[in-house]
Write a protein that holds these residues in place. Sequence first.
Motif, PDB file in Angstrom:
ATOM      1  N   GLN A  61       6.896   5.421  -4.680  1.00  0.00           N
ATOM      2  CA  GLN A  61       5.768   4.555  -4.348  1.00  0.00           C
ATOM      3  C   GLN A  61       5.536   4.451  -2.849  1.00  0.00           C
ATOM      4  O   GLN A  61       4.488   3.989  -2.408  1.00  0.00           O
ATOM      5  N   ASN A  62       6.516   4.832  -2.054  1.00  0.00           N
ATOM      6  CA  ASN A  62       6.343   4.994  -0.602  1.00  0.00           C
ATOM      7  C   ASN A  62       5.549   3.830   0.012  1.00  0.00           C
ATOM      8  O   ASN A  62       4.520   4.024   0.662  1.00  0.00           O
ATOM      9  N   GLU A  63       6.062   2.632  -0.128  1.00  0.00           N
ATOM     10  CA  GLU A  63       5.293   1.436   0.208  1.00  0.00           C
ATOM     11  C   GLU A  63       5.317   1.053   1.689  1.00  0.00           C
ATOM     12  O   GLU A  63       6.345   1.130   2.349  1.00  0.00           O
ATOM     13  N   PHE A  64       4.164   0.602   2.143  1.00  0.00           N
ATOM     14  CA  PHE A  64       4.056  -0.175   3.378  1.00  0.00           C
ATOM     15  C   PHE A  64       3.679  -1.570   2.920  1.00  0.00           C
ATOM     16  O   PHE A  64       2.636  -1.769   2.297  1.00  0.00           O
ATOM     17  N   ARG A  65       4.534  -2.536   3.215  1.00  0.00           N
ATOM     18  CA  ARG A  65       4.405  -3.855   2.593  1.00  0.00           C
ATOM     19  C   ARG A  65       4.105  -4.952   3.616  1.00  0.00           C
ATOM     20  O   ARG A  65       4.642  -4.955   4.725  1.00  0.00           O
ATOM     21  N   PHE A  66       3.227  -5.872   3.195  1.00  0.00           N
ATOM     22  CA  PHE A  66       2.949  -7.089   3.949  1.00  0.00           C
ATOM     23  C   PHE A  66       3.589  -8.258   3.202  1.00  0.00           C
ATOM     24  O   PHE A  66       3.469  -8.354   1.981  1.00  0.00           O
ATOM     25  N   PHE A 111       0.854  -1.185   0.000  1.00  0.00           N
ATOM     26  CA  PHE A 111       0.000   0.000   0.000  1.00  0.00           C
ATOM     27  C   PHE A 111       0.893   1.239   0.000  1.00  0.00           C
ATOM     28  O   PHE A 111       2.007   1.210   0.516  1.00  0.00           O
ATOM     29  N   TYR A 112       0.398   2.314  -0.557  1.00  0.00           N
ATOM     30  CA  TYR A 112       1.068   3.608  -0.413  1.00  0.00           C
ATOM     31  C   TYR A 112       0.774   4.094   0.997  1.00  0.00           C
ATOM     32  O   TYR A 112      -0.374   4.091   1.441  1.00  0.00           O
ATOM     33  N   VAL A 113       1.813   4.510   1.725  1.00  0.00           N
ATOM     34  CA  VAL A 113       1.629   4.905   3.116  1.00  0.00           C
ATOM     35  C   VAL A 113       1.850   6.402   3.295  1.00  0.00           C
ATOM     36  O   VAL A 113       2.783   6.978   2.725  1.00  0.00           O
ATOM     37  N   VAL A 114       0.979   7.020   4.057  1.00  0.00           N
ATOM     38  CA  VAL A 114       1.124   8.428   4.437  1.00  0.00           C
ATOM     39  C   VAL A 114       1.225   8.474   5.952  1.00  0.00           C
ATOM     40  O   VAL A 114       0.353   7.937   6.656  1.00  0.00           O
TER      41      VAL A 114
END
Length: 221
Positions: free
Chosen positions: A179-184, A98-101
């Motif tokens: 892309q600033n990802e938060f990844r699972f 997901f893109y994370v803010v």
Amino acid sequence: MEKTERIIFLIKFGQKKNLEKLRDNGEVYFKNTEEFNKIKKVNEEQGDENEGAIWIENLKDVKVTLNHPKIGEFNFKSVPNKFVKLTQFNHNYLTCSFYVVTDRDFNKSSEIEIDERMSELGEYALIITNPKNLIDSIFKQATSEKIALESKKVDYQDFSKEGKIHITPFLKKIEHSYQNEFRFVLKNCIEKSKVLTCKEIEPSGIIIPTVKNKKLQFKIN
């Protein structure tokens, strides 16, 4: 991600029907890393030739000798002053990003802009305003299915330097930093894909259309 950094919201880009499955039914889709290697040929933004790699090595002045029992010996040399990249893969996990803010994104301004290249990942975006609910639900479902799961913010690094670079699922090339990802990551999974059906997130999920080659803007009041 450091402990002091707090997630404000997560964004998933994609097709509307798939985002509705995530929002309304809690269907979280995980994909094998080999799929991203294949996508690289048709979608530069979504694909990544390094997905699933455990290390890459950039070498100069490579010489290779090939011996054939009938044809004889062949010698190959790499192009002078250009790297030859060797890659070792281990495609034994699935990912969902997901893109994370976070609160840090608003340190300097109450407004942020998301890179227009993110529109290449889908015509719609699902904005999840209660990320903790989603994260907790994914971990709960993975635990119930006895699947090892890890999640965190992705770091980005320059992979173009000479020598060997060790890679993890949470380390990607600097070119994808926008892309600033938060990844699972679902560990020890060799399937091509998997869906975890988690708690519904509909009350905190908003789907909006994206505009091709246009930045997505957010403002905190």
